[in-house]
Motif scaffolding. Structure first.
Motif, mmCIF file in Angstrom:
data_model
loop_
_atom_site.group_PDB
_atom_site.id
_atom_site.type_symbol
_atom_site.label_atom_id
_atom_site.label_comp_id
_atom_site.label_asym_id
_atom_site.label_seq_id
_atom_site.Cartn_x
_atom_site.Cartn_y
_atom_site.Cartn_z
ATOM 1 N N VAL A 22 -3.847 -0.418 -0.667
ATOM 2 C CA VAL A 22 -3.996 -1.826 -1.285
ATOM 3 C C VAL A 22 -4.501 -2.619 -0.103
ATOM 4 C CG1 VAL A 22 -2.720 -3.813 -2.215
ATOM 5 C CG2 VAL A 22 -2.050 -1.506 -2.871
ATOM 6 N N THR B 38 -6.714 -3.645 -4.845
ATOM 7 C CA THR B 38 -6.213 -2.134 -4.835
ATOM 8 C C THR B 38 -7.221 -1.054 -5.246
ATOM 9 O OG1 THR B 38 -3.940 -2.848 -5.751
ATOM 10 C CG2 THR B 38 -4.543 -0.781 -6.317
ATOM 11 N N ASN C 113 -6.202 10.877 -12.212
ATOM 12 C CA ASN C 113 -7.060 9.510 -12.105
ATOM 13 C C ASN C 113 -6.176 8.328 -11.716
ATOM 14 O OD1 ASN C 113 -9.203 11.222 -12.893
ATOM 15 N ND2 ASN C 113 -9.767 9.997 -14.620
ATOM 16 N N GLY C 114 -6.783 7.394 -11.306
ATOM 17 C CA GLY C 114 -6.262 6.262 -11.035
ATOM 18 C C GLY C 114 -5.085 6.202 -9.925
ATOM 19 N N VAL C 115 -5.447 7.330 -9.084
ATOM 20 C CA VAL C 115 -4.377 7.030 -7.943
ATOM 21 C C VAL C 115 -4.549 6.218 -6.902
ATOM 22 C CG1 VAL C 115 -3.313 8.672 -6.194
ATOM 23 C CG2 VAL C 115 -4.126 9.730 -8.287
ATOM 24 N N THR C 116 -3.322 5.471 -6.671
ATOM 25 C CA THR C 116 -3.578 4.148 -5.828
ATOM 26 C C THR C 116 -3.641 4.737 -4.390
ATOM 27 O OG1 THR C 116 -2.214 2.893 -7.425
ATOM 28 C CG2 THR C 116 -2.751 2.194 -4.815
ATOM 29 N N ASN D 276 -4.065 5.700 -17.915
ATOM 30 C CA ASN D 276 -4.938 4.789 -16.811
ATOM 31 C C ASN D 276 -6.134 4.373 -17.853
ATOM 32 O OD1 ASN D 276 -5.741 4.012 -14.398
ATOM 33 N ND2 ASN D 276 -7.237 5.740 -14.492
ATOM 34 N N ASN E 115 -3.720 10.378 -16.751
ATOM 35 C CA ASN E 115 -5.091 9.767 -16.922
ATOM 36 C C ASN E 115 -5.301 9.113 -18.166
ATOM 37 O OD1 ASN E 115 -5.218 11.466 -14.631
ATOM 38 N ND2 ASN E 115 -6.540 12.950 -15.206
ATOM 39 N N ASP F 168 6.741 2.078 -1.063
ATOM 40 C CA ASP F 168 5.789 1.096 -1.658
ATOM 41 C C ASP F 168 6.520 0.752 -3.015
ATOM 42 O OD1 ASP F 168 5.497 3.795 -2.457
ATOM 43 O OD2 ASP F 168 3.662 3.001 -3.624
ATOM 44 N N LYS G 250 -8.279 2.378 -6.197
ATOM 45 C CA LYS G 250 -7.775 3.887 -6.957
ATOM 46 C C LYS G 250 -8.783 4.809 -6.923
ATOM 47 C CE LYS G 250 -4.623 1.117 -9.936
ATOM 48 N NZ LYS G 250 -3.885 0.912 -11.197
ATOM 49 N N SER H 1 0.907 -1.242 0.001
ATOM 50 C CA SER H 1 0.117 0.114 0.059
ATOM 51 C C SER H 1 1.043 1.294 0.029
ATOM 52 C CB SER H 1 -0.928 -0.076 1.337
ATOM 53 O OG SER H 1 -1.958 0.840 1.196
ATOM 54 N N PRO H 2 0.472 2.211 -0.603
ATOM 55 C CA PRO H 2 1.527 3.305 -0.808
ATOM 56 C C PRO H 2 1.745 4.050 0.392
ATOM 57 C CG PRO H 2 -0.425 3.618 -2.590
ATOM 58 C CD PRO H 2 -0.865 2.248 -1.393
ATOM 59 N N ASN I 240 2.641 7.777 -8.700
ATOM 60 C CA ASN I 240 1.624 7.117 -8.766
ATOM 61 C C ASN I 240 1.584 6.573 -10.369
ATOM 62 O OD1 ASN I 240 -1.075 6.030 -8.062
ATOM 63 N ND2 ASN I 240 -1.681 7.131 -9.797
#
Lengths: 1152, 269
Positions: A823, A896, A817-820, B156, B153, B220, A898, A806-807, B184
């Motif tokens: 986890v 995960t 977008n899609g930022v983790t 992704n 983006n 990580d 996100k 996990s971050p 990220n």
């Protein structure tokens, strides 16, 4: 000179007239030998040579020769017709010619092996032309242009005719000798083999075979003997050489052909050919010829001698092709022993490589078999050339094997061909004989160069020139007769037929052998064998076929027994297994071993099947694997697997125990049809019917089905035992020597609880009704009580935790977008779980809102398993998974999370500085279904993700390169700040600590530059880029823990900022006045980071001053959320989480 | 020998000289004071033609300024049909559509708003309009080609929704080029390499190493590298990577993580 010319002309004219007369009259008169004898052989030779030098055609020369020698002339050429073999040619033939002569030519060409795809059409077209060219090349007619003229007609008669055509064959008693169409006059180049000089034919006119002891030839013409390395006699029928190559004696003569036989009526045509010396430097231009002067035989010889053919001009300049040799890879390479009956044996192989001079064609090869084997010992003899088989014809002596290739086998220059001789060993009495194929002479292989048409031989003078390895024919021999491990030691039953008593292996080479009597002894390890005689003993081969017996054993020596097979047993070649089988009588003690033995050397009348030879077996007595006499037996036990474990309530087909039925000590297969088992509780069960549908399985096959399925009523009380009987649908058989495992499975009700074991008691074991399958004997099973392993009925469960991957806490750019975000690690216990939904929650509700996140997605690996959206003021969201996520029992499964981050700033949904942390909501919102039980299961546990800080943009910090020495220049450290490409970043403050060794530093400041060369100061601060308007006085530094602060100031010391444009970098240099920078001096400079986010509970971002008032205030920066932030704007935060600037700071050490 | 100047030639030559000087002056006056910044909003680089003399006449020649209007592509349509989202909660859908209408209104009044295009893409993606999302973010990259977030983006979107892996990789790499320390993006591109694209290559490993070099404190990423080695059976490499991650976890005082990673390292064999 004139006179010479005139004289010469006169002579020539006279001679022409004379020759013409002779030639002309030759058609009319047949000169008698007595008349011709008025000219000496030398004189005749000179006349012929002169004719040849004028280019007279062969037929004319032959006629003149015949006339001068008193023999019958041919029809000659005056009539304009040449009879070449069966064809009568009246004109030249070329493209466009038609007629019977063309048809005849075509038939002859086809018969000679030349390709004419259209056949004999009577039309001379391109195909005929090509065939003529090929024939001309082969026949040495030059030029080989495909034009069939006088030269070709002459040569054609010599190559295709069988009757000569130019000299009639005399007839009478004994043998007759005659000339034929003679070779063309041409060149005899250096090194050429088999240069043709004279053709002649011997015909046996008698009624019996005639032995010829060679033919005497004599060199004539203006040449020297030394120009010839040898003279040979060639049989034209197969291009093979008779006898050896001979050199000329002082009379210029040699006897060729050794001894050969002409059968009654046989007619053979020969060529006297010369093998030329490798150098003709001293003889070039000389013209040589050979005459047949005598046929050496006791028979009467008729015909005219000498017979002389072509005169060849010696030539030292023409370089003809060559052939080199080496041992073929097909050659055995060493002496070998091969079995009688073996086929396709390669006896000898040689490899020919054409030199670079010209392409070669191989026309024949002759091997000489010098071993002791006779030709009848060999069969299917072939010579293989590059893998193609050609028959190898053995001659009347049985020693020479010749393979001829009528069209020749082309070996292009530089290329090679492998040639080997192969055959089968068939001689019935050939054992120990040898086969040895040699090539006696280099001329035993006949090559013709394809450019110049001369014979070419390999070099070599030894005899044999190629000495092959010896192959020894091996008759029957016995290599092995011994115990066969394939017939393993095993248990054997009493009173059961065909029990294995022992086995042996027989390995025979050469030929099959037969024996008429064999004795086998069979003895028990204890007790008198004679009291328990075996019956129906047979000898069985590996295919199960009985080869001897059955017979009954008989007692010998009082305590022993034996069986004697008087059948004629044939042991095939190769390795084969034979087994003794028989029936043991009842009464033999259980556990006794039975050992079979035999003495092969004592077997009777061992004879080779092919040779009929008696074969000696030296193998003495040996014993076979001992067999253990076992009565039927079965041992019962409970397996240690499955180990004690939790099982799931509601699960179907739960494995409770494995029962083992061991017949490894049984002499025969055993069977049983029912079984009693015992369920022993530990913790009390929920009810007596917690378990249902109990079945025994053999692999995947249920043994009790339908009404035989057991639904036990188990006493639920703790520590009680309940017996249950399992009646099988059909008896289960356990093969002797094996262990069978039966699995007990039951269904656990969804309400089941408690714990229990399934096992078997010794009483139940003894009660199993076991029967020997073959003997039908009743068997008492053995074994002791074993209650089995404890199975605890439990409910399925699963937990969640933060996964190690996990971050870490990080600052993220708004709008990404899609930022983790985290986890999660799920783990199911007791039962696998189908995870149906996952609850999520915003953990830091004080510093985050639903509007910070547009949406959240959930991923298992690369598969999206769900989405969730925090709506309105909700801080919880649930993602119902489209497809359940399988949480395999006792296995970690990661999910995960996100997020798509909202934008921040004026009118944007996201809030600057919010910490977005989405954790698992493990109330009923995270739920699954037990795979085994089908029960709904709520997850437990928790997660604690680090979260991401939402900012419009953010800085990253990195140390820049600086030499580790030279501190005297005052430069303490260089570092750089880069703004995220999303937007500019403002800097208000840096902090640092100093630790010095030896050196002293005062007047420190941090200088900002726009370039990596540290040459262009940023604007807005002091003109030299210094952040502080006034350098820090040395007094601010007390110790290495003193934090020295550097604010961005104008030159007038007003507060300002250093701006780092989006995606760009600004370069900072810490500098001061360094004294005492002597050897060993050093200064450690640390740019300080912040350990926590500032306490800005309500706004999450503040003015620079407000941030500076926080405990963590070492690095103050602004994301310029709405516009370029002044220090008084509420748009500042500290260095917590800034990438590259850990809370412990960024350190540089520089020395002198 | 005396040169005789042709008057006509002199006049033409002078005119040519004048033309060249004029063009030079024109170029000089249009040259910005410093090199253009690629990351400037495209609209700020528009040259104000009103401040430039439209014609300059010298002799018989007419010099006209060449239009230097920036060549931005036409903005994508803002009026796309919202796809059906049968699996989406109606309240969620309504909330997203409301935001969508707001952002569309914003863009209709200001089509140069990078942030608005960024948000438009996010909302379209949430509603399953992947084509529309790509249009919005691609246009955002045209407006501000040096900002990494739109590329990230797009990466992704391509990686996880339209499954166009080559384009996903290219977009992620462009995002990393613009923001070399955006942890990220490394993580997402690593997942692409790990699960979907170039899985049999060393791309995932190389990327993690690059990320760790750029972001030495990204714990990580170190954990991901250690587990990558473990799952590939590269035990020796995994040992080293786990040790590095454990050291980092210890340094930040994360005892639980230290324990977990130590356990994972000890389980290597």
């Amino acid at each position: 000179m004139t006179s010479i010319v005139n004289n010469s002309l006169t002579k020539v004219a006279a001679l022409v007239v004379a020759v013409s007369l002779v030639a002309g009259f030759a058609f009319t008169f047949t000169a008698s030998r007595a008349e011709a004898a008025t000219l000496s052989a030398a004189q005749i030779s000179s006349i012929i040579s002169l004719l040849q030098s004028f280019g007279a055609d062969a037929s004319t020369i032959a006629n003149v020769s015949a006339s001068l020698n008193g023999t019958a002339p041919t029809g000659g050429s005056t009539g304009g017709t040449t009879t070449s073999g069966p064809c009568a040619f009246t004109k030249d033939l070329t493209i466009g010619s038609k007629g019977a002569d063309v048809t005849c030519l075509q038939n002859a060409l086809i018969a000679a092996g030349h390709s004419l795809p259209a056949g004999a059409t009577g039309y001379f077209g391109t195909q005929t032309q090509a065939a003529v060219m090929a024939w001309q090349k082969a026949a040495g007619v030059s030029p080989a242009a495909g034009y069939f003229g006088a030269k070709s007609r002459a040569a054609f008669g010599g190559t295709s005719g069988t009757t000569g055509g130019t000299t009639p064959t005399p007839s009478g008693v004994g043998i007759s000798v005659s000339g034929g169409t003679q070779p063309m006059n041409s060149l005899a180049p250096k090194g050429a083999a088999r240069v043709p000089f004279t053709n002649f034919t011997l015909t046996n006119n008698s009624g019996s075979a005639v032995t010829v002891n060679g033919v005497t030839v004599e060199r004539g013409g203006l040449a020297q003997d030394a120009a010839f390395s040898g003279v040979v006699l060639i049989d034209k029928s197969n291009n093979t050489q008779l006898g050896t190559s001979k050199t000329l004696n002082s009379n210029h003569q040699a006897i060729l052909g050794d001894t050969f036989t002409l059968n009654a009526g046989e007619s053979r045509t020969f060529v006297v050919a010369g093998n030329m010396a490798s150098s003709l430097t001293s003889y070039t231009g000389q013209v040589g010829s050979f005459s047949v002067v005598a046929v050496n035989t006791t028979a009467t010889v008729s015909g005219s001698l000498p017979i002389m053919g072509a005169s060849q001009t010696l030539n030292d300049t023409l370089t003809i092709g060559t052939v080199s040799t080496s041992t073929s890879s097909y050659d055995p390479g060493a002496a070998q022993d091969r079995n009688l009956g073996d086929t396709a044996i390669k006896f000898a192989g040689i490899k020919f490589t054409a030199g670079s001079g010209e392409d070669l064609k191989l026309y024949s090869i002759r091997f000489r078999q010098v071993g002791s084997a006779s030709s009848v010992d060999l069969a299917n003899m072939n010579v293989y050339v590059d893998g193609t088989a050609y028959p190898a014809v053995v001659d009347s002596t049985g020693k020479y094997y010749t393979a001829s290739f009528p069209s020749g086998i082309l070996i292009a220059k530089g290329f090679s061909s492998d040639v080997y001789i192969s055959g089968d060993l068939v001689g019935s009495n050939s054992a120990s004989r040898t086969v040895d194929f040699d090539l006696d002479k280099v001329t035993d292989v006949y090559f013709v160069g394809q450019l110049y048409g001369y014979g070419i031989a390999p070099s070599g003078t030894y005899t044999p020139w190629f000495n092959g390895y010896v192959t020894t024919i091996r008759g029957a021999s016995v290599t092995t007769i011994s115990k066969a491990n394939e017939v393993a030691a095993q248990n054997i039953a009493l009173n059961v037929p065909n029990q294995p008593l022992g086995g042996y292996v027989v390995d025979i080479l050469g030929e099959a052998v037969t024996t008429t009597s064999q004795v086998f002894n069979l003895n028990y390890s204890s007790g008198a064998a004679s009291s328990y005689l075996l019956t129906s003993v047979s000898l069985v081969d590996e295919n199960g076929a009985v080869v001897a017996g059955p017979v009954d054993a008989v007692a010998v020596n009082g305590t022993e027994q034996k069986v004697t097979f008087t059948d004629s047993v044939t042991y095939k070649t190769g390795r084969h297994i034979y087994t003794l089988r028989g029936k043991l009588p009842t009464g033999v003690t259980n556990g006794v071993t039975l050992t079979a033995s035999t003495t092969p050397s004592g077997w009777s009348s061992v004879t080779g099947q092919t040779t009929g030879n008696s074969v000696t077996i030296s193998q003495g007595n040996f014993s076979m694997n001992a067999m253990t006499v076992r009565t039927a037996a079965l041992a019962v036990a409970v397996s240690a697997t499955p180990a004690a474990q939790n099982i799931v309530a509601g699960q179907q087909g739960v494995l409770f125990a494995n029962f083992q039925f061991d017949a490894s000590q049984s002499g025969e297969d055993v069977r049983f049809s029912s079984l009693g088992l015992t369920a022993s509780t530990s913790a009390a069960l929920g009810s007596t019917t917690d378990l249902t549908s109990c079945q025994l399985f053999d692999g995947s096959t249920a043994l009790n089905t339908g009404s035989n399925v057991v639904n036990p009523t188990i006493t639920a009380t703790a520590f009680t035992a309940t017996a249950a009987t399992f009646t099988l649908n059909a008896p289960v058989t356990v093969a002797k020597g094996t262990v069978k495992t039966l699995a007990l499975k039951c269904n656990a009700s969804s309400a089941a609880s408690g714990s229990l074991k399934w096992g078997i008691t010794s009483t139940q074991i003894a009660a199993v009704s076991v029967t020997g399958v073959t003997s039908s004997a009743s068997v008492t099973a053995t074994g002791s009580t074993n209650n089995g392993q404890l199975m605890t009925i439990a409910s399925g469960a699963f937990t969640v935790a933060t996964d190690a991957s996990s971050p870490s806490y990080a600052i993220a750019a708004a709008g990404t977008n899609g930022v983790t975000l985290g986890v999660y690690k799920f783990r199911a216990t007791t039962d696998s779980v189908n995870l149906n939904r996952i609850g999520l929650k915003l953990t830091n509700t004080a510093s985050s809102t639903a509007s910070d996140l547009v949406t959240v997605s959930l991923w298992n690996g690369s598969t999206q398993i769900g989405t969730a959206t925090f709506v309105g003021s909700n801080t919880n969201a649930t993602s119902t998974l489209a497809t359940p996520l399988v949480l395999t029992k006792d296995t970690d499964v990661t999910v995960t999370v996100k997020g798509d981050l909202a934008l921040v700033g004026t009118s944007q949904a996201g809030v600057i500085g919010h910490l977005i942390a989405v954790d698992a909501d493990m109330s009923t919102n995270t739920q699954g279904t037990g795979v085994g039980s089908g029960a709904t299961i709520n997850g437990t546990g928790s997660t604690a993700v680090a979260g991401v800080r939402l900012q419009k943009s953010y800085p990253t910090v990195a140390k820049d390169t600086l030499s580790s020495t030279g501190i005297g220049d005052g430069i303490l450290m260089r570092f750089k700040v880069t703004a995220n490409s999303k937007g500019d970043v403002g800097i208000s403050k840096f902090s640092l600590t100093l630790a010095t060794t030896t050196a002293t530093v005062t007047g420190t400041n941090i200088y900002a530059y726009t370039d990596a060369a540290y040459s262009t100061p940023v604007s807005g601060v002091r003109s030299d880029g210094a952040m502080l308007a006034t350098d820090q006085a040395g007094s601010v530094w007390a110790s290495s823990s003193t934090v020295i602060e550097y604010y961005a100031q104008t030159a007038a010391a007003a507060s300002t900022t250093v701006q780092v444009p989006a995606g760009e970098t600004r370069y900072f240099e810490v500098r001061g006045s360094v004294s005492g920078a002597t050897s060993g001096a050093s200064i450690i400079t640390t740019i300080q980071g912040d350990a926590a986010y500032p306490s800005l509970a309500t706004t999450f971002i503040g003015t620079a001053a407000a941030t500076d008032g926080d405990t963590n205030d070492d690095f103050i920066w602004s994301p310029n959320s709405s516009a370029t932030a002044a220090v008084t704007d509420s748009d500042w935060t500290n260095g917590y989480g800034v990438a590259g600037l850990p809370s412990a700071g960024l350190t540089n050490t520089r020395g002198q | 020998m005396k040169f005789v100047y042709n008057r006509t030639y002199l006049i033409v030559g002078a005119l040519v000289l004048l033309v060249l000087l004029s063009i030079g002056f024109f170029i000089y006056t249009q040259k910005p004071a410093s090199a253009p910044q690629d990351d400037q909003d495209a609209r700020t680089s528009t040259i104000d033609l009103s401040k430039i003399a439209t014609t300059t006449q010298v002799g018989d020649y007419l010099i006209e300024p060449i239009s230097s209007t920036p060549t931005l592509p036409t903005p994508p349509s803002l009026d796309r049909t919202v796809p059906e989202t049968p699996n989406m909660d109606s309240a969620v859908r309504a909330a997203i559509i409301l935001k969508l209408s707001e952002i569309v209104a914003t863009l209709k009044s200001d089509s140069f708003s990078f942030d608005a295009w960024l948000t438009l893409g996010t909302l379209r993606q949430a509603l399953g309009d992947y084509v529309g999302a790509a249009e919005a973010w691609v246009y955002a990259t045209k407006l501000s080609p040096r900002i990494g977030v739109a590329y990230a983006n797009l990466g992704n979107l391509y990686a996880n929704y339209t499954k166009d892996y080559p384009k996903a990789e290219a977009s992620y790499l462009k995002g990393i080029q613009n923001d070399p320390r955006a942890v990220n993006t490394y993580r997402n591109l690593f997942e692409l390499y790990l699960y979907s694209y170039k899985t049999d290559t060393g791309a995932a490993e190389d990327l993690l190493k690059t990320g760790i070099a750029k972001l030495p404190n990204a714990l990580d990423l170190k954990v991901l590298l250690a587990r990558y080695y473990r799952d590939k059976g590269r035990i020796a490499d995994a040992q080293v990577a786990y040790t590095s991650a454990i050291t980092a976890a210890t340094a930040v005082g994360n005892g639980a993580l230290t324990t977990e990673l130590t356990s994972e390292r000890d389980a290597l064999r």
